[in-house]
Design a protein around this motif. Structure first.
Motif, PDB file in Angstrom:
ATOM      1  N   GLN A 162       0.843  -1.187   0.000  1.00 22.92           N
ATOM      2  CA  GLN A 162       0.000   0.000   0.000  1.00 22.92           C
ATOM      3  C   GLN A 162       0.886   1.248   0.000  1.00 22.92           C
ATOM      4  OE1 GLN A 162      -2.986  -1.770  -0.608  1.00 22.92           O
ATOM      5  NE2 GLN A 162      -3.935  -0.251   0.696  1.00 22.92           N
ATOM      6  N   PRO A 163       0.634   2.210  -0.884  1.00 23.01           N
ATOM      7  CA  PRO A 163       1.432   3.439  -0.870  1.00 23.01           C
ATOM      8  C   PRO A 163       1.412   4.151   0.479  1.00 23.01           C
ATOM      9  CG  PRO A 163       0.259   3.277  -2.940  1.00 23.01           C
ATOM     10  CD  PRO A 163      -0.244   2.158  -2.072  1.00 23.01           C
ATOM     11  N   MET A 164       0.298   4.045   1.213  1.00 22.29           N
ATOM     12  CA  MET A 164       0.233   4.682   2.533  1.00 22.29           C
ATOM     13  C   MET A 164       0.823   3.795   3.634  1.00 22.29           C
ATOM     14  SD  MET A 164      -3.391   6.713   2.743  1.00 22.29           S
ATOM     15  CE  MET A 164      -3.700   8.140   1.702  1.00 22.29           C
ATOM     16  N   HIS A 165       1.274   2.591   3.240  1.00 20.40           N
ATOM     17  CA  HIS A 165       1.890   1.648   4.172  1.00 20.40           C
ATOM     18  C   HIS A 165       0.987   1.294   5.352  1.00 20.40           C
ATOM     19  CE1 HIS A 165       6.315   2.379   2.746  1.00 20.40           C
ATOM     20  NE2 HIS A 165       5.508   1.902   1.808  1.00 20.40           N
ATOM     21  N   ARG A 166      -0.289   1.194   5.075  1.00 19.20           N
ATOM     22  CA  ARG A 166      -1.231   0.699   6.063  1.00 19.20           C
ATOM     23  C   ARG A 166      -2.473   0.205   5.346  1.00 19.20           C
ATOM     24  NH1 ARG A 166      -5.643   3.971   7.162  1.00 19.20           N
ATOM     25  NH2 ARG A 166      -5.543   6.159   6.507  1.00 19.20           N
ATOM     26  N   TRP A 167      -3.288  -0.571   6.057  1.00 26.95           N
ATOM     27  CA  TRP A 167      -4.585  -0.974   5.529  1.00 26.95           C
ATOM     28  C   TRP A 167      -5.623   0.095   5.843  1.00 26.95           C
ATOM     29  CZ3 TRP A 167      -5.866  -6.852   6.297  1.00 26.95           C
ATOM     30  CH2 TRP A 167      -4.839  -7.621   5.716  1.00 26.95           C
ATOM     31  N   GLY A 168      -6.711   0.057   5.101  1.00 29.72           N
ATOM     32  CA  GLY A 168      -7.816   0.947   5.410  1.00 29.72           C
ATOM     33  C   GLY A 168      -8.582   0.462   6.631  1.00 29.72           C
ATOM     34  N   ARG A 169      -9.392   1.356   7.174  1.00 30.37           N
ATOM     35  CA  ARG A 169     -10.254   1.042   8.307  1.00 30.37           C
ATOM     36  C   ARG A 169     -11.712   1.080   7.871  1.00 30.37           C
ATOM     37  NH1 ARG A 169      -7.264  -1.142  12.510  1.00 30.37           N
ATOM     38  NH2 ARG A 169      -5.272  -0.068  12.615  1.00 30.37           N
ATOM     39  N   ALA A 170     -12.521   0.313   8.561  1.00 35.09           N
ATOM     40  CA  ALA A 170     -13.938   0.253   8.213  1.00 35.09           C
ATOM     41  C   ALA A 170     -14.574   1.634   8.228  1.00 35.09           C
ATOM     42  CB  ALA A 170     -14.664  -0.678   9.181  1.00 35.09           C
ATOM     43  N   GLU A 171     -14.162   2.464   9.165  1.00 29.39           N
ATOM     44  CA  GLU A 171     -14.736   3.807   9.279  1.00 29.39           C
ATOM     45  C   GLU A 171     -14.397   4.666   8.067  1.00 29.39           C
ATOM     46  OE1 GLU A 171     -14.509   1.825  13.096  1.00 29.39           O
ATOM     47  OE2 GLU A 171     -12.967   2.224  11.584  1.00 29.39           O
ATOM     48  N   GLU A 172     -13.249   4.421   7.452  1.00 32.72           N
ATOM     49  CA  GLU A 172     -12.880   5.169   6.250  1.00 32.72           C
ATOM     50  C   GLU A 172     -13.736   4.761   5.060  1.00 32.72           C
ATOM     51  OE1 GLU A 172      -8.198   6.192   6.906  1.00 32.72           O
ATOM     52  OE2 GLU A 172      -8.718   4.056   6.707  1.00 32.72           O
ATOM     53  N   MET A 173     -14.068   3.486   4.986  1.00 29.95           N
ATOM     54  CA  MET A 173     -14.968   3.025   3.929  1.00 29.95           C
ATOM     55  C   MET A 173     -16.370   3.570   4.147  1.00 29.95           C
ATOM     56  SD  MET A 173     -12.704   1.436   2.305  1.00 29.95           S
ATOM     57  CE  MET A 173     -11.080   1.656   3.060  1.00 29.95           C
ATOM     58  N   ALA A 174     -16.798   3.603   5.396  1.00 30.84           N
ATOM     59  CA  ALA A 174     -18.121   4.138   5.711  1.00 30.84           C
ATOM     60  C   ALA A 174     -18.231   5.607   5.330  1.00 30.84           C
ATOM     61  CB  ALA A 174     -18.413   3.953   7.205  1.00 30.84           C
ATOM     62  N   ALA A 175     -17.147   6.355   5.511  1.00 25.96           N
ATOM     63  CA  ALA A 175     -17.169   7.771   5.139  1.00 25.96           C
ATOM     64  C   ALA A 175     -17.351   7.943   3.635  1.00 25.96           C
ATOM     65  CB  ALA A 175     -15.881   8.448   5.603  1.00 25.96           C
ATOM     66  N   ALA A 176     -16.735   7.063   2.846  1.00 25.53           N
ATOM     67  CA  ALA A 176     -16.910   7.117   1.396  1.00 25.53           C
ATOM     68  C   ALA A 176     -18.332   6.728   1.011  1.00 25.53           C
ATOM     69  CB  ALA A 176     -15.900   6.204   0.712  1.00 25.53           C
ATOM     70  N   LEU A 177     -18.877   5.708   1.672  1.00 24.14           N
ATOM     71  CA  LEU A 177     -20.271   5.335   1.442  1.00 24.14           C
ATOM     72  C   LEU A 177     -21.204   6.506   1.754  1.00 24.14           C
ATOM     73  CD1 LEU A 177     -20.304   1.753   3.013  1.00 24.14           C
ATOM     74  CD2 LEU A 177     -20.584   2.279   0.588  1.00 24.14           C
ATOM     75  N   LEU A 178     -20.937   7.192   2.852  1.00 28.87           N
ATOM     76  CA  LEU A 178     -21.759   8.335   3.237  1.00 28.87           C
ATOM     77  C   LEU A 178     -21.742   9.422   2.176  1.00 28.87           C
ATOM     78  CD1 LEU A 178     -23.416  10.028   5.271  1.00 28.87           C
ATOM     79  CD2 LEU A 178     -21.223  10.723   6.296  1.00 28.87           C
ATOM     80  N   PHE A 179     -20.573   9.744   1.668  1.00 29.07           N
ATOM     81  CA  PHE A 179     -20.468  10.784   0.647  1.00 29.07           C
ATOM     82  C   PHE A 179     -21.309  10.443  -0.577  1.00 29.07           C
ATOM     83  CE2 PHE A 179     -18.234  12.094  -3.309  1.00 29.07           C
ATOM     84  CZ  PHE A 179     -18.572  13.437  -3.267  1.00 29.07           C
ATOM     85  N   LEU A 180     -21.186   9.206  -1.061  1.00 32.00           N
ATOM     86  CA  LEU A 180     -21.922   8.828  -2.263  1.00 32.00           C
ATOM     87  C   LEU A 180     -23.407   8.653  -1.987  1.00 32.00           C
ATOM     88  CD1 LEU A 180     -19.383   6.362  -3.909  1.00 32.00           C
ATOM     89  CD2 LEU A 180     -19.957   8.678  -4.658  1.00 32.00           C
ATOM     90  N   ALA A 181     -23.763   8.346  -0.755  1.00 35.10           N
ATOM     91  CA  ALA A 181     -25.173   8.214  -0.397  1.00 35.10           C
ATOM     92  C   ALA A 181     -25.852   9.566  -0.240  1.00 35.10           C
ATOM     93  CB  ALA A 181     -25.311   7.426   0.905  1.00 35.10           C
ATOM     94  N   SER A 182     -25.098  10.571   0.141  1.00 41.19           N
ATOM     95  CA  SER A 182     -25.668  11.870   0.504  1.00 41.19           C
ATOM     96  C   SER A 182     -25.858  12.764  -0.711  1.00 41.19           C
ATOM     97  CB  SER A 182     -24.761  12.563   1.513  1.00 41.19           C
ATOM     98  OG  SER A 182     -23.612  13.096   0.863  1.00 41.19           O
ATOM     99  N   ASP A 183     -26.572  13.860  -0.497  1.00 40.28           N
ATOM    100  CA  ASP A 183     -26.792  14.837  -1.565  1.00 40.28           C
ATOM    101  C   ASP A 183     -25.528  15.611  -1.927  1.00 40.28           C
ATOM    102  OD1 ASP A 183     -29.424  14.069  -1.670  1.00 40.28           O
ATOM    103  OD2 ASP A 183     -30.140  15.679  -0.362  1.00 40.28           O
ATOM    104  N   GLU A 184     -24.469  15.442  -1.153  1.00 42.85           N
ATOM    105  CA  GLU A 184     -23.196  16.085  -1.498  1.00 42.85           C
ATOM    106  C   GLU A 184     -22.646  15.567  -2.817  1.00 42.85           C
ATOM    107  OE1 GLU A 184     -20.666  15.382   1.802  1.00 42.85           O
ATOM    108  OE2 GLU A 184     -21.778  16.700   3.158  1.00 42.85           O
ATOM    109  N   SER A 185     -23.049  14.370  -3.207  1.00 45.68           N
ATOM    110  CA  SER A 185     -22.589  13.776  -4.471  1.00 45.68           C
ATOM    111  C   SER A 185     -23.705  13.777  -5.516  1.00 45.68           C
ATOM    112  CB  SER A 185     -22.101  12.341  -4.233  1.00 45.68           C
ATOM    113  OG  SER A 185     -23.138  11.553  -3.678  1.00 45.68           O
ATOM    114  N   SER A 186     -24.545  14.801  -5.495  1.00 44.67           N
ATOM    115  CA  SER A 186     -25.767  14.817  -6.298  1.00 44.67           C
ATOM    116  C   SER A 186     -25.528  14.809  -7.805  1.00 44.67           C
ATOM    117  CB  SER A 186     -26.616  16.046  -5.932  1.00 44.67           C
ATOM    118  OG  SER A 186     -25.879  17.234  -6.127  1.00 44.67           O
TER     119      SER A 186
END
Length: 249
Positions: free
Chosen positions: A209-233
């Motif tokens: 991984q370029p960031m030298h770590r794995w992702g966290r579930a909360e980081e995936m949830a934040a991306a889900l939130l963005f695409l679910a919300s009207d911010e990504s309209s």
């Protein structure tokens, strides 16, 4: 967690909500004002819904079966009046073996849980959203849908199908106020990747991984939130890598 109301007034269904990314998304969506249907086949969805409280309901759903999907959607409609957001998140990695060592039963299982489930979720979710004027669907694909993963040919085939189905369905409903997107997680520290949730990952995948770590579930949830919300309209048909730069050319 302080609510910013990014999903205020929305009703969301999340599959695989008993653990990992699904649980993180259920908690985050509720904190952002959504009513949440926590769907899972494990039984763990009951505790997640109880943690959220009155804004959530738990539903047993094995996502490879149409009856369970229809019941899941109907629960959102009956309990909260409508469906605004659907996250087809439930997944199963299958055994990590070269293609020749994979068997037909594994192929059927992996495609049923990862690909057929998304078809069924979108089919019945879109029908519901058409009745109420629209909504947002976010599917969980994978970086395996963007690049090859050694010893994961069957899983990659399923997730590649999720991404292409996402894009095509997004075009089908682009004029119907229904947006359909996907996230493409990289290696994420959830039960799908490892049963040990206490130790830090140190294997070769993490080092790649370029960031030298794995992702966290909360980081995936934040991306889900963005695409679910009207911010990504004005976003539809996108497969968003959430991978610490793993597929960056």
């Amino acid at each position: 967690m302080v609510s910013q109301g990014r999903l205020a007034g929305k009703v969301a269904v999340i599959t695989g909500a008993g653990s990992g990314m699904g649980k993180a998304a259920a908690l985050l969506f509720a904190a952002e004002g959504a009513k949440v249907v926590c769907a899972d086949r494990s039984g763990a969805q009951d505790a997640v819904a109880a943690q959220i409280g009155a804004a959530a309901v738990a539903v047993h759903a094995d996502v490879q079966f149409a009856d369970d999907i229809r019941n899941m959607i109907a629960t959102a409609e009956d309990r909260f009046g409508r469906l605004d957001v659907l996250c087809n998140n439930a997944g199963y990695g299958g055994p990590r073996k070269p293609l020749v060592e994979q068997d037909e039963a594994t192929f059927d299982d992996v495609l049923a849980v990862n690909l057929k489930s998304v078809f069924l979720g979108m089919k019945y979710g879109i029908e519901s959203m058409l009745r109420t004027g629209g909504g947002s669907i976010v599917n969980t694909a994978s970086t395996a849908s963007l690049v090859g993963w050694k010893r994961h040919s069957v899983y990659a085939a399923a997730k590649g199908g999720v991404l292409q189905m996402t894009k095509s369905a997004a075009l089908d409903y682009a004029t119907k106020n229904i947006r359909i997107n996907a996230i493409c997680p990289g290696m994420t520290w959830t039960g799908l990747a490892t049963d040990d949730q206490t130790a830090e990952p140190t294997d070769s995948i993490m080092k790649a991984q370029p960031m030298h770590r794995w992702g966290r579930a909360e980081e995936m949830a934040a991306a889900l939130l963005f695409l679910a919300s009207d911010e990504s309209s004005f976003i539809t048909g996108v497969g968003l890598p959430v991978d610490g730069g793993y597929v960056c050319p």
